[in-house]
Motif scaffolding. Structure first.
Motif, PDB file in Angstrom:
ATOM      1  N   ASN A 295       0.801  -1.234   0.000  1.00  0.00           N
ATOM      2  CA  ASN A 295       0.000   0.000   0.000  1.00  0.00           C
ATOM      3  C   ASN A 295       0.833   1.283   0.000  1.00  0.00           C
ATOM      4  N   ALA A 296       1.965   1.262   0.705  1.00  0.00           N
ATOM      5  CA  ALA A 296       2.776   2.487   0.808  1.00  0.00           C
ATOM      6  C   ALA A 296       3.251   2.920  -0.579  1.00  0.00           C
ATOM      7  N   LEU A 297       3.715   1.968  -1.371  1.00  0.00           N
ATOM      8  CA  LEU A 297       4.217   2.323  -2.713  1.00  0.00           C
ATOM      9  C   LEU A 297       3.069   2.722  -3.639  1.00  0.00           C
ATOM     10  N   LYS A 298       1.940   2.001  -3.506  1.00  0.00           N
ATOM     11  CA  LYS A 298       0.803   2.283  -4.395  1.00  0.00           C
ATOM     12  C   LYS A 298       0.258   3.707  -4.228  1.00  0.00           C
ATOM     13  N   LYS A 299       0.457   4.277  -3.042  1.00  0.00           N
ATOM     14  CA  LYS A 299       0.011   5.665  -2.823  1.00  0.00           C
ATOM     15  C   LYS A 299       0.715   6.613  -3.788  1.00  0.00           C
ATOM     16  N   HIS A 300       1.925   6.254  -4.196  1.00  0.00           N
ATOM     17  CA  HIS A 300       2.709   7.149  -5.057  1.00  0.00           C
ATOM     18  C   HIS A 300       2.664   6.761  -6.530  1.00  0.00           C
ATOM     19  N   ILE A 301       2.588   5.452  -6.792  1.00  0.00           N
ATOM     20  CA  ILE A 301       2.652   5.053  -8.214  1.00  0.00           C
ATOM     21  C   ILE A 301       1.281   4.663  -8.778  1.00  0.00           C
ATOM     22  N   GLY A 302       0.293   4.588  -7.920  1.00  0.00           N
ATOM     23  CA  GLY A 302      -1.067   4.268  -8.380  1.00  0.00           C
ATOM     24  C   GLY A 302      -1.434   2.810  -8.154  1.00  0.00           C
ATOM     25  N   ASP A 303      -2.756   2.552  -8.182  1.00  0.00           N
ATOM     26  CA  ASP A 303      -3.260   1.217  -7.858  1.00  0.00           C
ATOM     27  C   ASP A 303      -3.028   0.196  -8.962  1.00  0.00           C
ATOM     28  N   ASP A 304      -3.095   0.666 -10.224  1.00  0.00           N
ATOM     29  CA  ASP A 304      -2.992  -0.304 -11.329  1.00  0.00           C
ATOM     30  C   ASP A 304      -1.686  -0.132 -12.094  1.00  0.00           C
ATOM     31  N   PHE A 305      -0.632   0.030 -11.346  1.00  0.00           N
ATOM     32  CA  PHE A 305       0.669   0.276 -11.953  1.00  0.00           C
ATOM     33  C   PHE A 305       1.256  -0.983 -12.604  1.00  0.00           C
ATOM     34  N   PHE A 306       1.079  -2.117 -11.927  1.00  0.00           N
ATOM     35  CA  PHE A 306       1.757  -3.327 -12.397  1.00  0.00           C
ATOM     36  C   PHE A 306       1.080  -3.898 -13.648  1.00  0.00           C
ATOM     37  N   ARG A 307       1.902  -4.229 -14.618  1.00  0.00           N
ATOM     38  CA  ARG A 307       1.366  -4.716 -15.884  1.00  0.00           C
ATOM     39  C   ARG A 307       1.031  -6.204 -15.804  1.00  0.00           C
ATOM     40  N   PHE A 308       1.834  -6.949 -15.055  1.00  0.00           N
ATOM     41  CA  PHE A 308       1.640  -8.407 -15.001  1.00  0.00           C
ATOM     42  C   PHE A 308       1.257  -8.849 -13.586  1.00  0.00           C
ATOM     43  N   ASN A 309       0.258  -9.740 -13.495  1.00  0.00           N
ATOM     44  CA  ASN A 309      -0.013 -10.351 -12.194  1.00  0.00           C
ATOM     45  C   ASN A 309       0.849 -11.606 -12.072  1.00  0.00           C
ATOM     46  N   ALA A 310       0.746 -12.257 -10.924  1.00  0.00           N
ATOM     47  CA  ALA A 310       1.642 -13.395 -10.653  1.00  0.00           C
ATOM     48  C   ALA A 310       1.498 -14.487 -11.709  1.00  0.00           C
ATOM     49  N   ARG A 311       0.260 -14.778 -12.088  1.00  0.00           N
ATOM     50  CA  ARG A 311       0.018 -15.857 -13.051  1.00  0.00           C
ATOM     51  C   ARG A 311       0.604 -15.526 -14.429  1.00  0.00           C
ATOM     52  N   GLU A 312       0.432 -14.263 -14.826  1.00  0.00           N
ATOM     53  CA  GLU A 312       0.998 -13.842 -16.122  1.00  0.00           C
ATOM     54  C   GLU A 312       2.523 -13.878 -16.085  1.00  0.00           C
ATOM     55  N   SER A 313       3.084 -13.469 -14.967  1.00  0.00           N
ATOM     56  CA  SER A 313       4.546 -13.505 -14.839  1.00  0.00           C
ATOM     57  C   SER A 313       5.054 -14.930 -14.964  1.00  0.00           C
ATOM     58  N   LEU A 314       4.318 -15.868 -14.362  1.00  0.00           N
ATOM     59  CA  LEU A 314       4.732 -17.274 -14.430  1.00  0.00           C
ATOM     60  C   LEU A 314       4.587 -17.812 -15.856  1.00  0.00           C
ATOM     61  N   GLU A 315       3.524 -17.383 -16.533  1.00  0.00           N
ATOM     62  CA  GLU A 315       3.324 -17.786 -17.936  1.00  0.00           C
ATOM     63  C   GLU A 315       4.515 -17.334 -18.784  1.00  0.00           C
ATOM     64  N   LEU A 316       4.932 -16.072 -18.559  1.00  0.00           N
ATOM     65  CA  LEU A 316       6.047 -15.519 -19.332  1.00  0.00           C
ATOM     66  C   LEU A 316       7.351 -16.228 -19.002  1.00  0.00           C
ATOM     67  N   LEU A 317       7.477 -16.647 -17.759  1.00  0.00           N
ATOM     68  CA  LEU A 317       8.690 -17.371 -17.343  1.00  0.00           C
ATOM     69  C   LEU A 317       8.734 -18.733 -18.031  1.00  0.00           C
ATOM     70  N   LYS A 318       7.566 -19.353 -18.126  1.00  0.00           N
ATOM     71  CA  LYS A 318       7.458 -20.679 -18.754  1.00  0.00           C
ATOM     72  C   LYS A 318       7.819 -20.595 -20.244  1.00  0.00           C
ATOM     73  N   MET A 319       7.392 -19.484 -20.882  1.00  0.00           N
ATOM     74  CA  MET A 319       7.609 -19.340 -22.319  1.00  0.00           C
ATOM     75  C   MET A 319       9.074 -19.154 -22.681  1.00  0.00           C
ATOM     76  N   ASP A 320       9.868 -18.741 -21.665  1.00  0.00           N
ATOM     77  CA  ASP A 320      11.276 -18.463 -21.963  1.00  0.00           C
ATOM     78  C   ASP A 320      12.015 -19.738 -22.387  1.00  0.00           C
TER      79      ASP A 320
END
Lengths: 320, 288
Positions: A295-320
């Protein structure tokens, strides 16, 4: 707050790492007027010299740092050069302590002396420790208890504390940010967690199933870049909102696992280490959760800052 | 006695309840409530539903659970406060099952577990997947803020680990839960469980030995498997925190209010004991 228009020279420590290279590219593409000097004691795997990026391989000694600080007038220091625990031999331990503790102190003192506007330090969520009585979520004020169960993490905790003490002491002279990200994963990052998630037949605890937050390397690079102009002095956890259990994460990367009870894994680790070198504390982190509050960081960079959620990050890791 | 055991576990009912899958709408609602299927505390809806399907035959046909006072529960987050009995936390499992299968709207209660539970292999992760969370103030606050209902046993280990002579005697409540409710303005839902003490009717608590070994309790029981004692779960009317009380109120003020909750549950227990169903192991306890 520092304006990126007024930043001309950046010192990036730990340039041979995947995250540092990604961050340097993000910054120079978006802000072509910025020049980056990347330093590392390791040999890079690729040619790092580009238009606005210069790489210098050097030992992390006071003399070498004094030389680069004198030579370039840095406006910003990005310290991503914390040495990992992958090698556990005694020589590595001494080098690690010197680099993580003494090296960091030297860099901070030089930054102050040479009127650097802002310092951003990459710490880790490991400082909180993976303990059975961890609350969900752990905020930035939570005690750093990593060395209770894992004494080898004491340098990571000490480095974090050196930085935060220094940060508050000098908050009127220099802006400082300490970032404590969750597990960063991605194709360019070869840290223990990324390797564990993509290694076939890696042991998977059957008797514990901790929850994890995974941050994609691209998002971490973006956080580092945006922190320059958007985030004020302070300590910030970095993690996306969603979580995933370790078993689901392994399933997501579609690699076969060998189910093993933790007590056997602790014994088997001594043998496994001959094949795959991983830090001693890692077993603890695949046993108990360490979920951090963002929450502390989101106050400054916004709520929807992150492009990938955990599942998407894992998908991208698998594709490598 | 043997006939009682034989009749108490009806295997045909066991199978039919699963086949009929009469709880499909409830499970669908749970899936809608938790679209991600899990949460940061380790809840896993798929596994939770599987566990419920396994627990239900024991809930319905072995412990013959009756839930009274369902109408007192509304669609909001509560701090569910209950007496704690039965040597092992079967009462928590039965209350949680009742709040999913018999209370509307269904909800997964988040029982606050003792700290050592989370470090036990298999048990810790199984409990977390079913909704249990570490008994930590921050966890409790975060869950209530997310609209989750919490199940607490303020008697703690003292409540569950009693010798036969102390059955149905409420132990002093801790006060932490009340301060959290005062802070967040959450209502307290008192619950009393009658019948769980007789799972293990003859118990001696070897407290001295437990201290030496370093475990919270060491019950020495005449039986190893819980007896099929019929269980009644009484849900009382929600209790609001008085406006004059804040989370920073003095210990004396909080103790007074906590005592009221304790008394309310004690009254429910007394009433419940009068109405409980006969069972061979509760005959010597019925006058308590």
């Amino acid at each position: 707050m520092v304006d990126l228009k007024n930043i001309n020279n950046i010192l990036l420590i730990g340039m041979a790492g995947g995250l540092a290279q990604l961050t340097a590219n993000l910054i120079t593409i978006k802000h072509p007027h910025i020049k980056i000097l990347g330093v590392d004691s390791r040999k890079p795997t690729t040619d790092l010299d580009k238009n606005n990026i210069e790489f210098r391989r050097m030992r992390y000694t006071r003399g070498n740092f004094e030389k680069v600080f004198r030579e370039y007038k840095f406006d910003l220091v990005l310290h991503l050069g914390r040495m990992s625990h992958a090698n556990n031999d005694n020589a590595s331990l001494i080098k690690r302590l010197d680099l993580n503790l003494m090296g960091t102190s030297r860099i901070l003192d030089l930054a102050l002396k040479h009127n650097v506007k802002k310092v951003i330090i990459l710490s880790t969520y490991h400082v909180y420790g993976a303990l059975h009585d961890n609350p969900v979520f752990i905020d930035e004020n939570h005690p750093l208890r990593a060395s209770i169960r894992c004494p080898e993490l004491r340098d990571v905790v000490e480095m974090d504390q050196i930085c935060t003490n220094w940060m508050w002491k000098n908050k009127n002279e220099i802006e400082t940010i300490v970032l404590r990200p969750c597990s960063i994963i991605g194709p360019q990052i070869r840290n223990t967690m990324s390797q564990y998630l993509t290694t076939p037949y890696a042991p998977l605890p059957v008797d514990f199933n901790p929850m994890f937050q995974f941050l994609h390397e691209f998002d971490m690079g973006q956080v580092l870049m945006e922190s320059i102009s958007k985030v004020p002095t302070g300590i910030y956890n970095v993690a996306p909102d969603d979580v995933i259990s370790l078993k689901d994460a392994r399933r997501k990367t579609e690699v076969p696992s060998i189910p093993v009870p933790i007590f056997m894994l602790e014994q088997a680790a001594k043998v496994i280490k001959f094949i795959w070198s991983f830090p001693d504390y890692f077993i603890n982190y695949i046993k108990f959760s360490c979920i951090i509050d963002n929450n502390a960081l989101k106050k400054h960079i916004g709520d929807d800052f992150f492009r990938f959620n955990a599942r998407e990050s894992l998908e991208l890791l698998k594709m490598d | 006695m043997f006939n009682y055991f034989k009749n108490s576990f009806n295997f045909s009912a066991f199978n039919s309840s699963l086949k009929a899958n009469k709880f499909k709408p409830i499970f669908e609602e749970l899936n809608q409530k938790y679209p991600k299927g899990s949460d940061p505390w380790g809840l896993n809806i798929r596994k939770s539903i599987k566990s419920l399907e396994k627990i239900y035959p024991f809930y319905k046909h072995y412990f013959k659970v009756r839930v009274l006072g369902k109408e007192n529960v509304e669609d909001k987050a509560y701090m569910v406060v209950s007496n704690h009995t039965g040597q092992i936390a079967i009462d928590g499992m039965l209350i949680s099952t009742a709040f999913v299968l018999e209370v509307f709207p269904p909800r997964i209660l988040r029982p606050m577990a003792e700290r050592f539970i989370t470090s036990i292999p298999f048990i810790g992760s199984w409990a977390a997947q079913g909704g249990a969370v570490l008994g930590d103030r921050q966890n409790c606050i975060n869950l209530l803020k997310k609209g989750q209902s919490i199940l607490v046993f303020p008697e703690g280990v003292k409540g569950i680990a009693k010798s036969t002579k102390d059955y149905y005697k409420l132990q002093n409540f801790t006060k932490g839960f009340y301060r959290i409710c005062a802070k967040l303005g959450v209502e307290i839902l008192p619950v009393s469980v009658v019948g769980a003490e007789e799972f293990f009717p003859y118990v001696y608590q070897a407290k001295y030995l437990a201290n030496i070994i370093g475990i919270p309790a060491l019950p020495i029981s005449a039986n190893f498997i819980p007896l099929p004692s019929p269980v009644d779960i009484h849900i009382g009317k929600p209790i609001r925190i008085p406006q004059k009380i804040s989370h920073d109120s003095s210990d004396a003020e909080i103790t007074k209010e906590v005592k009221k909750i304790e008394n309310a549950i004690e009254e429910m227990l007394k009433e419940g004991l009068k109405k409980r169903r006969p069972f061979f192991a509760n005959q010597n306890l019925k006058d308590k």
